[in-house]
Design a protein around this motif. Structure first.
Motif, short mmCIF file in Angstrom:
data_model
loop_
_atom_site.label_atom_id
_atom_site.label_comp_id
_atom_site.label_asym_id
_atom_site.label_seq_id
_atom_site.Cartn_x
_atom_site.Cartn_y
_atom_site.Cartn_z
N UNK A 1 11.26 -5.48 -4.41
CA UNK A 1 12.48 -5.03 -3.94
C UNK A 1 12.44 -3.91 -2.99
N UNK A 2 11.06 -3.40 -2.75
CA UNK A 2 11.11 -2.21 -1.66
C UNK A 2 10.97 -2.70 -0.20
N UNK A 3 9.87 -4.08 -0.05
CA UNK A 3 9.82 -4.30 1.07
C UNK A 3 10.28 -5.91 1.36
N UNK A 4 10.86 -6.41 0.04
CA UNK A 4 11.75 -7.63 0.14
C UNK A 4 10.87 -8.83 0.43
N UNK A 5 9.37 -8.69 -0.41
CA UNK A 5 8.76 -9.81 0.19
C UNK A 5 7.96 -10.29 -1.27
N UNK A 6 7.68 -11.65 -1.43
CA UNK A 6 6.96 -12.01 -2.37
C UNK A 6 5.55 -11.82 -2.69
N UNK A 7 5.05 -11.71 -3.88
CA UNK A 7 3.53 -11.15 -4.12
C UNK A 7 2.97 -12.41 -5.22
N UNK A 8 1.94 -12.75 -4.47
CA UNK A 8 0.99 -13.73 -5.56
C UNK A 8 -0.27 -13.40 -4.99
#
Lengths: 150, 390
Positions: free
Chosen positions: A40-47
């Motif tokens: 939610x800080x950089x608005x990117x998915x993490x995988x």
């Protein structure tokens, strides 16, 4: 062939262990929900899931789980022509497709594309999540050609 | 490059090399016996002895190996980056020697996967304990290692740039032409593109002859300061530039399957060395698979990104070509025990000393040993040169 395979008691697939970071992901698969960790800080998915964001170094507080659409695009696909050499016995000895797919949410995961001849899978092909039951009630996310409506 | 103070150019040299392979693919020694033999042979090649050694590199445990050797080094280096481990050892040893940490460094490799199988020797293999990313996110899908991730890179390269199986096959064909000139190579019979395409598909689009061998093999090299190197038995092979980069471990984390971290390590090493691609007389580019070598050609700047296919199809790489590549016959036809990077260095050194025999590249002054580790994960580039290049 392992003793378990020889005795016919081995699961059809290598069943993935559950890491601390992936526990929520695997629990959700029991209900056939595909989760993606989201920063939610950089608005990117993490995988794959982590305890911090590798894009912006935000801590665990910034990470949440979102339900993915299940829509993806094939990034690269190959066909294993010697399943026995790969130690894989989930395809009935037939060639199968392994692919990297880009989820709509912007993360890339390895998977099998099923539901079509393996040689038909191409980079750029739209695919949708499908599920295969594991022995402990978890479901393994696979993908099949075509996309359901939004 | 951030400044001249980082430069290792000409500070250290490879002064001794040794390797052991067999056309049968099998050696009659293994383990520590083979490792120790390689170290002693490489030291003898340099005119040095074990008592001179104050730096030890070993990709499993430099400490355990130093103890076995009975030496007390002030530099121990156990970096294990897969196939590129030995190029990393060259870089780190050069830096340690330049910094005065140590004076004489040995690095060693021995692996006997082929005879371990035929002799029924059990190899020690520690399974990773507990969950790890590869087990949790990759292994359920049956992507065979090592070739599966490379096949994915090949498939993507074909999709983006129109690269063909015929073009990849040309790399195996050119490499075999070099192997034909090397009496120690595992396979020496010439092959053509049709032979490669007719060999069984493994993980498509890679055929059997797109894949490296599985053989026994061992080697070692010795490094010291440029000053001391000039007093030893053989012409020094100077380290002109060295750099390493990694951008992933498992294939799904590779940012772009068509560009390896060699696009970082290569230009950094070339800049340190003060060379351009056109200055390279011999390219030892890790050929675990044909696609691996093709990606090196692009990432090191021998051709533009995406143009590797047409470049190799023009036959640049074989004997008499404009870019002699893998003159020993490579991992595709010479030997490949698992971490082949050692043999990039031993062959580069021999070419720069003029010891290449029938495969000698005339007037070779600059050679590049470009190692690839894991799953296109860790690239390490060493630019090596003769005294004439300083």
């Amino acid at each position: 062939m392992s003793p378990e395979q020889a005795a016919g008691t081995a699961p059809a697939r290598f069943e993935p262990p559950v890491g601390v970071e992936g526990a929520a992901f695997w629990e959700a698969t029991r209900e056939r929900r595909l989760l993606v960790q989201w920063c939610t800080s950089c608005d990117r998915g993490v995988f794959y899931p982590r305890v911090f964001c590798p894009h912006c170094a935000a801590g665990a507080d910034a990470l949440e789980w979102r339900t993915a659409s299940g829509r993806a695009t094939v990034y690269a696909a190959v066909v294993e022509h010697r399943p026995e050499a790969a130690g894989a016995n989930f395809s009935g000895g037939k060639p199968y497709c392994v692919a990297l797919v880009d989820l709509e949410e912007g993360v890339r995961m390895l998977t099998n594309v099923v539901g079509c001849p393996p040689d038909d899978v191409r980079s750029g092909m739209p695919v949708t999540v499908a599920w295969e039951l594991l022995s402990d009630g978890r479901q393994l996310p696979l993908f099949e050609p075509g996309q359901m409506a939004s | 490059m951030t400044g001249m103070d980082r430069s290792l150019r000409g500070a250290a040299a490879i002064v001794g090399v040794a390797d052991d392979v067999s056309p049968t693919g099998e050696l009659d020694r293994f383990g520590r016996e083979l490792e120790v033999a390689m170290v002693l042979d490489a030291l003898a090649d340099a005119g040095l002895s074990l008592s001179d050694v104050d730096g030890v590199c070993h990709p499993e445990s430099a400490v355990a190996f130093a103890e076995y050797l009975g030496v007390h080094p002030t530099f121990v280096e156990s970096t294990m980056t897969g196939g590129s481990s030995y190029e990393v050892h060259v870089e780190h040893a050069a830096a340690a020697i330049a910094a005065g940490v140590c004076d004489v460094v040995v690095s060693v490799y021995a692996a006997t996967p082929r005879s371990d199988r035929t002799q029924g020797r059990r190899r020690e293999w520690r399974r990773p304990t507990g969950p790890n990313p590869m087990a949790e996110w990759d292994m359920p899908y049956g992507l065979r290692t090592p070739m599966g991730p490379y096949a994915l890179a090949a498939a993507r390269h074909m999709h983006e740039f129109g690269t063909t199986s015929e073009q990849l096959a040309q790399i195996a064909v050119s490499t075999r032409q070099w192997a034909a000139l090397n009496p120690r190579a595992r396979y020496r019979d010439l092959i053509d593109i049709d032979d490669v395409l007719a060999s069984p598909l493994q993980v498509s689009p890679l055929h059997l002859l797109d894949c490296c061998l599985v053989t026994d093999g061992a080697g070692a090299f010795v490094m010291t300061s440029a000053e001391r190197a000039r007093t030893l038995a053989k012409p020094p092979v100077f380290v002109l530039g060295a750099a390493t980069c990694t951008d992933h471990m498992v294939i799904g984390q590779m940012p772009d399957l068509t560009t390896t971290p060699g696009a970082v390590s290569g230009p950094r090493a070339f800049e340190m060395a003060g060379i351009e691609p056109g200055d390279v007389d011999v390219l030892m580019g890790y050929d675990s698979f044909t696609i691996t070598a093709l990606l090196h050609l692009e990432d090191l700047g021998f051709c533009k990104k995406g143009e590797g296919g047409p470049f190799v199809a023009d036959g640049h790489l074989g004997p008499g070509g404009s870019l002699p590549m893998n003159t020993n016959g490579g991992g595709l036809s010479f030997t490949h025990p698992g971490m082949y990077g050692m043999f990039l260095i031993t062959e580069a050194a021999r070419q720069l000393r003029g010891e290449g025999g029938a495969r000698q590249v005339a007037g070779a002054n600059v050679a590049v040993a470009h190692g690839s580790g894991m799953f296109l994960s860790v690239m390490s580039t060493a630019v090596l040169g003769t005294e004439a290049t300083l």
